[in-house]
Design an enzyme around this catalytic site. Structure first.
Site, PDB file in Angstrom:
ATOM      1  N   ASP A 179       0.867  -1.174   0.000  1.00  0.00           N
ATOM      2  CA  ASP A 179       0.000   0.000   0.000  1.00  0.00           C
ATOM      3  C   ASP A 179       0.905   1.226   0.000  1.00  0.00           C
ATOM      4  O   ASP A 179       1.968   1.219   0.630  1.00  0.00           O
ATOM      5  CB  ASP A 179      -0.901   0.016   1.242  1.00  0.00           C
ATOM      6  CG  ASP A 179      -2.086   0.963   1.088  1.00  0.00           C
ATOM      7  OD1 ASP A 179      -3.230   0.476   1.003  1.00  0.00           O
ATOM      8  OD2 ASP A 179      -1.867   2.199   1.047  1.00  0.00           O
ATOM      9  N   LYS A 227      -0.292   3.092   7.183  1.00  0.00           N
ATOM     10  CA  LYS A 227      -1.026   1.828   7.147  1.00  0.00           C
ATOM     11  C   LYS A 227      -0.059   0.650   7.202  1.00  0.00           C
ATOM     12  O   LYS A 227      -0.242  -0.307   7.955  1.00  0.00           O
ATOM     13  CB  LYS A 227      -1.819   1.785   5.833  1.00  0.00           C
ATOM     14  CG  LYS A 227      -3.228   1.283   5.998  1.00  0.00           C
ATOM     15  CD  LYS A 227      -3.922   1.290   4.659  1.00  0.00           C
ATOM     16  CE  LYS A 227      -5.002   2.350   4.598  1.00  0.00           C
ATOM     17  NZ  LYS A 227      -5.694   2.374   3.305  1.00  0.00           N
ATOM     18  N   THR A 273     -14.404  -3.727  -6.437  1.00  0.00           N
ATOM     19  CA  THR A 273     -15.721  -3.646  -7.081  1.00  0.00           C
ATOM     20  C   THR A 273     -15.633  -2.616  -8.199  1.00  0.00           C
ATOM     21  O   THR A 273     -15.374  -1.440  -7.932  1.00  0.00           O
ATOM     22  CB  THR A 273     -16.791  -3.220  -6.051  1.00  0.00           C
ATOM     23  OG1 THR A 273     -16.708  -4.120  -4.947  1.00  0.00           O
ATOM     24  CG2 THR A 273     -18.179  -3.255  -6.641  1.00  0.00           C
ATOM     25  N   LEU A 287     -17.135 -10.000   1.462  1.00  0.00           N
ATOM     26  CA  LEU A 287     -16.999  -9.889   2.918  1.00  0.00           C
ATOM     27  C   LEU A 287     -17.769  -8.694   3.480  1.00  0.00           C
ATOM     28  O   LEU A 287     -17.876  -7.645   2.861  1.00  0.00           O
ATOM     29  CB  LEU A 287     -15.530  -9.824   3.339  1.00  0.00           C
ATOM     30  CG  LEU A 287     -14.610  -8.737   2.799  1.00  0.00           C
ATOM     31  CD1 LEU A 287     -14.703  -7.478   3.619  1.00  0.00           C
ATOM     32  CD2 LEU A 287     -13.182  -9.278   2.822  1.00  0.00           C
ATOM     33  N   ASN A 290     -24.885  -6.583  -4.287  1.00  0.00           N
ATOM     34  CA  ASN A 290     -25.102  -5.429  -3.414  1.00  0.00           C
ATOM     35  C   ASN A 290     -26.378  -4.666  -3.790  1.00  0.00           C
ATOM     36  O   ASN A 290     -27.067  -4.143  -2.913  1.00  0.00           O
ATOM     37  CB  ASN A 290     -23.876  -4.512  -3.424  1.00  0.00           C
ATOM     38  CG  ASN A 290     -22.787  -5.032  -2.508  1.00  0.00           C
ATOM     39  OD1 ASN A 290     -23.010  -5.983  -1.747  1.00  0.00           O
ATOM     40  ND2 ASN A 290     -21.603  -4.450  -2.557  1.00  0.00           N
ATOM     41  N   LEU A 347     -34.203  -7.747   6.104  1.00  0.00           N
ATOM     42  CA  LEU A 347     -35.555  -7.187   6.088  1.00  0.00           C
ATOM     43  C   LEU A 347     -35.811  -6.381   7.358  1.00  0.00           C
ATOM     44  O   LEU A 347     -36.932  -6.289   7.815  1.00  0.00           O
ATOM     45  CB  LEU A 347     -36.598  -8.307   5.975  1.00  0.00           C
ATOM     46  CG  LEU A 347     -36.950  -8.817   4.582  1.00  0.00           C
ATOM     47  CD1 LEU A 347     -38.110  -9.797   4.656  1.00  0.00           C
ATOM     48  CD2 LEU A 347     -37.309  -7.686   3.613  1.00  0.00           C
ATOM     49  N   CYS A 376     -19.944   0.402   0.755  1.00  0.00           N
ATOM     50  CA  CYS A 376     -20.289  -0.422  -0.415  1.00  0.00           C
ATOM     51  C   CYS A 376     -21.679  -0.163  -0.976  1.00  0.00           C
ATOM     52  O   CYS A 376     -21.809   0.345  -2.087  1.00  0.00           O
ATOM     53  CB  CYS A 376     -20.149  -1.898  -0.058  1.00  0.00           C
ATOM     54  SG  CYS A 376     -18.441  -2.369   0.200  1.00  0.00           S
TER      55      CYS A 376
END
Ligand code: UDX
Length: 436
Positions: A30, A35, A121, A151, A209, A251, A261
């Site tokens: 990274d 990090k 994604t 995940l 998603n 629900l 996300c």
């Protein structure tokens, strides 16, 4: 296998640790020095239950290491791209610039045998463009496959090691064989494997998603109807959820979905579909988004209805993260509601078991209080924004002694209505006509 993971956010850090736990030799890369230093010191830069323990175990056996440079002493057999694809500042589409810059950097260290695997994604069609770009920089045709990750924050490591399914999208047999080798311990346990073409693999993630977001907005739409008709959306969800075709998960009505996300993925999906000339096919996702936003507005109007003028009213928001067991506040409904209340002039105190330190001094208009009893003192309205277990176990009687006004909006429908009402509280539960 020698595996490299590029991008060490929620997805990449978890994936790196998961790969080491499976027995691979992992190098995480990274550009963010902080990090990398953090991870090398055995610390996870975000809240994710169980991840730190597994990271430390992997570090102690030297099966994982982290660095900022793409230099490798030995080439990796497989390189996973796990960088973020945030919503663009100018529009609603996904920003794939980090995917391409990671691809260009790794192009300089791969061999023709390396398989590059996309996990980020992305809008459908990205993989083909990425393969061409990396091949151009590398100077030879590369192997590239797509392997979406499902995940969830809060259960990220478990979801990586015990997934419901593994999806592999590839153009060639060599790449898919390599991925099957990576996941051998998981596949040997009988985990379903879905092998598809690359565009399908790219679509799977956004489609999953989009479906989940639609389910949450569906029940929130029912909550809107329940609120004007005297019905109860919680009981309704229970009743329809027994039908196996519908299912009872996802629900729960309330203040809606947030996080890094679902919101950005549905917007990115609409933007990509429009680019492809198929915008109509997913235009309903705009309604899904709008329903989700309306739930936040509903809490604001309930607060105004109950308190009259919001100016100088004392309001406590319980929870700031977009869901429990996470300190992630990206597009978080409770944070958004707290900020809007503050903008309307209310004195908003915020409490969260873990997220306050991540909030830092970003929002001086919010009063941060780490102690729950101190936070409750003299409040005129309490809003439950995140269903942390410690809020579910609050004793309404002693909590009621601290506040100025026993008024609570349960934004997640997790409080036991009868016991709160018995303790003298006026409890407003979204989508339910249970107010006393
Ligand atoms: C999601 C997907 O579940 C995961 O598969 C994907 O890889 C990443 O995006 P995550 O963002 O961790 O995971 O959150 P998730 O558990 O899906 O919850 C999303 C939001 O929906 C939360 O804000 C949650 O509070 C809300 N939600 C969820 C509801 O409001 N009602 C529900 O019934 C379920």
């Amino acid at each position: 296998m020698k595996i490299c993971v590029v991008g060490l956010g929620y997805l990449g850090a978890t994936h790196a640790v998961a790969m080491a736990t499976l027995g691979h030799e992992v190098l995480g890369i990274d550009l963010d020095t902080n990090k990398v230093d953090y991870l090398n010191a055995g610390k996870v830069p975000f809240h994710e239950p169980g991840l730190q323990e597994s990271l430390r175990e992997a570090l102690s056996t030297e099966s994982v290491a982290f660095q900022t440079s793409f230099e490798m002493t030995e080439p990796a057999s497989v390189i996973f791209i796990c960088v973020g694809t945030p919503q663009t500042v100018s529009g609603k589409s996904a920003d794939t610039s980090f995917v391409f810059s990671a691809g260009e950097s790794l192009a300089k260290v791969i061999t023709p045998e390396t398989v590059v695997i996309g996990k980020s994604t992305v809008p459908v069609g990205t993989a083909a463009a990425l393969r061409d770009r990396i091949s151009e920089v590398a100077g030879f045709p590369i192997h590239l496959a797509w392997n979406p990750e499902f995940l969830r924050e809060g259960t990220a490591l478990e979801d990586s090691l015990e997934p419901d399914r593994i999806v592999i999208g590839s153009w060639d047999d060599y790449s898919s064989q390599k991925l099957k080798e990576v996941y051998k311990p998981i596949l040997d346990r009988g985990t379903p494997l879905v092998e598809v073409d690359v565009p399908t693999a790219e679509l799977v993630k956004v489609a999953a998603n989009a479906f989940l977001a639609t389910k949450v907005s569906f029940i929130n739409a029912m909550a809107e109807i329940a609120e004007v008709s005297g019905a109860d959306a919680v009981e309704l969800a229970k009743a329809i959820g027994y039908d196996e075709r519908i299912g009872n998960k996802f629900l729960r009505n309330g203040i809606g979905f947030g996080g890094g996300c679902l919101p950005k993925d549905i917007r990115g999906f609409v933007a990509r579909a429009e680019e492809l000339g198929a915008g109509e096919a997913v235009s309903f996702l705009k309604d899904v988004d709008a329903i989700n936003q309306r739930r936040r507005a509903r809490v604001l109007s309930l607060a105004a209805e109950e308190l009259g003028e919001l100016k100088n009213k004392k309001v406590l928001m319980l929870g700031l993260s977009f869901k429990p067991d996470s300190d992630d506040m990206r597009d978080s409904p409770p944070l958004d509601i707290a900020l809007r209340l503050a903008r309307a002039g209310a004195q908003v105190t915020v409490h969260d078991p873990v997220a306050l330190s991540a909030l830092g001094d970003k929002h001086p208009e919010l009063i941060m209080e780490q102690d729950l009893s101190a936070a409750a003192k003299d409040q005129e309205l309490v809003i439950l924004g995140t269903e942390w277990s410690e809020y579910k176990s609050i004793d309404p009687a002693s909590f009621g002694d601290l506040v100025a006004n026993k008024l609570i909006i349960d934004g997640r429908n997790v409080l036991d209505v009868a016991s709160w009402q018995a303790a003298g509280w006026r409890l407003i539960a979204l989508g339910r006509n249970v107010h006393n």
